[in-house]
Design an enzyme around this catalytic site. Sequence first.
Site, PDB file in Angstrom:
ATOM      1  N   LYS A 228       0.818  -1.221   0.000  1.00 50.65           N
ATOM      2  CA  LYS A 228       0.000   0.000   0.000  1.00 50.65           C
ATOM      3  C   LYS A 228       0.848   1.265   0.000  1.00 50.65           C
ATOM      4  O   LYS A 228       2.042   1.242   0.274  1.00 50.65           O
ATOM      5  CB  LYS A 228      -0.970  -0.013   1.195  1.00 50.65           C
ATOM      6  CG  LYS A 228      -2.170  -0.917   0.927  1.00 50.65           C
ATOM      7  CD  LYS A 228      -3.198  -0.876   2.038  1.00 50.65           C
ATOM      8  CE  LYS A 228      -4.357  -1.827   1.708  1.00 50.65           C
ATOM      9  NZ  LYS A 228      -5.314  -1.911   2.833  1.00 50.65           N
ATOM     10  N   ARG A 262      -3.242  -9.684   5.854  1.00 51.90           N
ATOM     11  CA  ARG A 262      -3.745  -9.802   4.480  1.00 51.90           C
ATOM     12  C   ARG A 262      -2.644  -9.324   3.531  1.00 51.90           C
ATOM     13  O   ARG A 262      -2.317  -8.146   3.522  1.00 51.90           O
ATOM     14  CB  ARG A 262      -5.005  -8.946   4.326  1.00 51.90           C
ATOM     15  CG  ARG A 262      -5.632  -8.992   2.925  1.00 51.90           C
ATOM     16  CD  ARG A 262      -6.827  -8.044   2.840  1.00 51.90           C
ATOM     17  NE  ARG A 262      -7.420  -8.043   1.516  1.00 51.90           N
ATOM     18  CZ  ARG A 262      -6.998  -7.288   0.512  1.00 51.90           C
ATOM     19  NH1 ARG A 262      -5.996  -6.470   0.667  1.00 51.90           N
ATOM     20  NH2 ARG A 262      -7.597  -7.351  -0.663  1.00 51.90           N
TER      21      ARG A 262
END
Length: 283
Positions: A228, A262
């Site tokens: 991210k 995740r």
Amino acid sequence: MTSQQYPTRLPCGNRVLDLSRTHVMGILNITPDSFSDGGRFTQRDAALRHAEAMVLAGATLIDIGGESTRPGAPAVSVTEEIERVAPMVEVINSRLDVIISVDTSTPAVMRESARLGAGLINDVRGLERDGALDAAADTGLPVCLMHMRGEPGNMQDNPHYENVTADVTRYLEKRMAACAAAGIDAQRIILDPGFGFAKTLAHNLSLFKHMEALHSLGRPLLVGVSRKSMIGLTLGRPVEERLYGGLALAALAMTKGASILRVHDVVETVDVVRMIAAVQSAE
Ligand code: 8Y4
């Protein structure tokens, strides 16, 4: 390690998640058909192989999503979302020993996925869509409630928080109450701070630093930071060079008590988890 307030066994449909240890959730990418060359069967086969590789590498959950949460991504119809997700849930359930998480905010997708063997509902919209609370309740499955504000298309427009950790905690507490009112027991809930969703870099870093505060809600945490922008912006790295930054965050999240990580990079993250677990379980 944080002392755990919840039972170590979380039933996820026909499987059980052992909350006494840290799990790696592998992200399964389903390519939109418009970008494919070989058609749906070829794509499903590629996705199944990817899922299989992640399970062999040690992923105990696979997250399947049929609707992109990227800002600017085209909206997907309910029918299209079901056509993307349902066959993958069915084939993975029949061939692999893994808990299938369905990344969806759509009630019909929740119902159909549960029927086909999904074990967890992962909703980045915290079951806020019309009918989502009732659909999730009816499945009997655990739910991951994630914090976000607005919609993926506008969530990064000037996000503001009084105190990001306190505000996220308060939001998740409210969604847990909404779940309870809809018949979703707290024992079925997993919480997620929602890194990268309606948050600046400063918000993401502060929320990460103070993540332990979410343990006050008494439920296991799921953390998604793989590749991210909080890694990209901190290190000045494009998306394909964010592995080491992501592994640093995975290690930190685990030591802060996260139950599920995740990630895209399952092989590497499983090594991080096993190494930390070995030290934590030593005399
Ligand atoms: C590169 C690759 C850059 C991926 C950004 C991204 C979460 C989630 C997503 C999360 C839970 C993403 C579906 C965003 N993130 N579900 N989903 N928690 N529970 N972006 O953090 O991976 S999609």
